[in-house]
Design an enzyme around this catalytic site. Sequence first.
Site, PDB file in Angstrom:
ATOM      1  N   CYS A 162      34.694  73.088  25.476  1.00  0.00           N
ATOM      2  CA  CYS A 162      35.799  73.343  24.558  1.00  0.00           C
ATOM      3  C   CYS A 162      36.166  74.823  24.434  1.00  0.00           C
ATOM      4  O   CYS A 162      37.150  75.155  23.764  1.00  0.00           O
ATOM      5  CB  CYS A 162      35.464  72.783  23.175  1.00  0.00           C
ATOM      6  SG  CYS A 162      34.817  71.116  23.227  1.00  0.00           S
ATOM      7  N   HIS A 294      38.459  76.723  15.213  1.00  0.00           N
ATOM      8  CA  HIS A 294      38.104  75.674  16.165  1.00  0.00           C
ATOM      9  C   HIS A 294      38.355  74.319  15.490  1.00  0.00           C
ATOM     10  O   HIS A 294      38.899  73.416  16.103  1.00  0.00           O
ATOM     11  CB  HIS A 294      36.659  75.827  16.616  1.00  0.00           C
ATOM     12  CG  HIS A 294      36.300  74.952  17.767  1.00  0.00           C
ATOM     13  ND1 HIS A 294      36.995  74.974  18.968  1.00  0.00           N
ATOM     14  CD2 HIS A 294      35.350  74.005  17.909  1.00  0.00           C
ATOM     15  CE1 HIS A 294      36.467  74.089  19.791  1.00  0.00           C
ATOM     16  NE2 HIS A 294      35.463  73.476  19.177  1.00  0.00           N
ATOM     17  N   GLU A 305      31.577  76.462  10.914  1.00  0.00           N
ATOM     18  CA  GLU A 305      32.588  77.491  11.161  1.00  0.00           C
ATOM     19  C   GLU A 305      32.956  78.219   9.875  1.00  0.00           C
ATOM     20  O   GLU A 305      33.084  79.452   9.866  1.00  0.00           O
ATOM     21  CB  GLU A 305      33.830  76.863  11.794  1.00  0.00           C
ATOM     22  CG  GLU A 305      34.896  77.874  12.175  1.00  0.00           C
ATOM     23  CD  GLU A 305      35.988  77.304  13.049  1.00  0.00           C
ATOM     24  OE1 GLU A 305      36.740  78.096  13.648  1.00  0.00           O
ATOM     25  OE2 GLU A 305      36.101  76.059  13.155  1.00  0.00           O
ATOM     26  N   LYS A 326      44.476  71.400  15.537  1.00  0.00           N
ATOM     27  CA  LYS A 326      43.978  70.153  16.128  1.00  0.00           C
ATOM     28  C   LYS A 326      44.385  68.947  15.276  1.00  0.00           C
ATOM     29  O   LYS A 326      44.450  67.825  15.777  1.00  0.00           O
ATOM     30  CB  LYS A 326      42.465  70.193  16.279  1.00  0.00           C
ATOM     31  CG  LYS A 326      41.957  71.092  17.399  1.00  0.00           C
ATOM     32  CD  LYS A 326      40.441  71.005  17.523  1.00  0.00           C
ATOM     33  CE  LYS A 326      39.924  71.852  18.671  1.00  0.00           C
ATOM     34  NZ  LYS A 326      40.003  73.292  18.410  1.00  0.00           N
ATOM     35  N   HIS A 331      42.277  67.468  19.961  1.00  0.00           N
ATOM     36  CA  HIS A 331      41.371  68.406  20.626  1.00  0.00           C
ATOM     37  C   HIS A 331      41.601  68.321  22.133  1.00  0.00           C
ATOM     38  O   HIS A 331      41.255  67.331  22.767  1.00  0.00           O
ATOM     39  CB  HIS A 331      39.932  68.030  20.272  1.00  0.00           C
ATOM     40  CG  HIS A 331      38.923  69.073  20.641  1.00  0.00           C
ATOM     41  ND1 HIS A 331      39.152  70.030  21.607  1.00  0.00           N
ATOM     42  CD2 HIS A 331      37.660  69.304  20.175  1.00  0.00           C
ATOM     43  CE1 HIS A 331      38.086  70.800  21.721  1.00  0.00           C
ATOM     44  NE2 HIS A 331      37.173  70.377  20.859  1.00  0.00           N
ATOM     45  N   PHE A 390      30.462  72.727  23.035  1.00  0.00           N
ATOM     46  CA  PHE A 390      29.180  72.090  23.322  1.00  0.00           C
ATOM     47  C   PHE A 390      28.423  72.970  24.318  1.00  0.00           C
ATOM     48  O   PHE A 390      29.016  73.583  25.205  1.00  0.00           O
ATOM     49  CB  PHE A 390      29.399  70.713  23.946  1.00  0.00           C
ATOM     50  CG  PHE A 390      29.634  69.617  22.943  1.00  0.00           C
ATOM     51  CD1 PHE A 390      29.521  69.835  21.587  1.00  0.00           C
ATOM     52  CD2 PHE A 390      29.973  68.346  23.371  1.00  0.00           C
ATOM     53  CE1 PHE A 390      29.734  68.817  20.673  1.00  0.00           C
ATOM     54  CE2 PHE A 390      30.185  67.308  22.476  1.00  0.00           C
ATOM     55  CZ  PHE A 390      30.064  67.554  21.113  1.00  0.00           C
TER      56      PHE A 390
END
Length: 403
Positions: A162, A294, A305, A326, A331, A390
């Site tokens: 990502c 994010h 976050e 998003k 995403h 990830f």
Amino acid sequence: MARVVITGAGTINPIGGDVPTTFAAMREGRCGIGPLDIPDVDRLAIQIGGQIKGYAETDHFNRQQIALYDRFTQFTLLAARQALGQAGLRFTGALADQSGVIFGTSGGGLNTQDENYRAVYEEGKNRVHPFIVPKLMNNAAASHVSMEWNLRGPSFTVATACASSNHAMGQAFNMIRCGMTKVMVTGGSEAMLCFGGIKAWEGLRVMSKDACRPFSATRNGMVQGEGAGVFVFEDYDHARARGADILCEVIGFAMTSDASDIVMPNKQGAARAIAGAVRDAGVALDAVGYINAHGTGTAANDKTECAAVADVFGAHADKLMMSSTKSMHGHLIGGTGAVELLACIMALRDGVIAPTIGYEESDPECALDVVPNVARDAKVDVALSNAFAFGGLNAVIALRRFA
């Protein structure tokens, strides 16, 4: 070191087929997430996504091109045409040699893989098209952009889940800043909305069945999307000499590794990336006015976050605006940072902060100004774009309004 500016932008994504349409959708808080239209969707537990509706590849490419271009490459080429058209550059001679391409993608030609696995394993075919490998390889989009516009300098693809797009754009920024190149075409794309792509993500149990609601106490997971964002990063002196229209300035970049867990985010790793980008930009913490988060809509990401932002900015965190687009486009995995950079450009250039839509109920662990549901007019001088992947790989870009 050289200053770096953005002189062109292009996109195709679930809320817009170009930058003006995307900006309008962000201002209106329009949602591009809905029911998926793909083969065997009834076999999926997750049946929603940020899909680009009404897209027909034959409207844009001929049969020979379609044989070579996976969906993620098609999206990249369409966005690149817009970005390079806006920048108004022609790549010949020395400029061609000093210009390159860096894109981010996580899955590459996943639709091509999915279709051909079906042909071989389900339909029992023993032959596939001879161009399957060049069609599905992760660097296909970068290579085709390089070939179409004669970009003969450093060119490659980044695959860091990502954070792929932010890592790609960060490398493009550093190449120009250190004098290695004059112009870089950069960004990212993804097209994972096929049966196999969604089935794989289902196994992680992080997906929502109804909506993406970042930072809301009622959030229940992420929603996949697809699309591309492409930008022209250019040496400031080169852009100024040719009278280019400058969208904004890229002023900092940082990347870190959590080095802790393959899927669970780490506050310290995120905080080091955010602080590093601000430090690299050479600005004070209180100069930052907006962060494109994010903000995936998962319980773990959002609270981590917010905690990282609070740790880095201290008392100034309460004055920051931070939103997750998003909630509108989903995403885009490897392409997500590229499309989200558009929200930063809109904040800096137009003074419009894209909202976090779908926000229903405050969460004490996400107690920041997340610009809930409605866009906001505000002057912003410095913006950050966060990407936390990830594997614990983090990448944050800092941009400044160009006056």
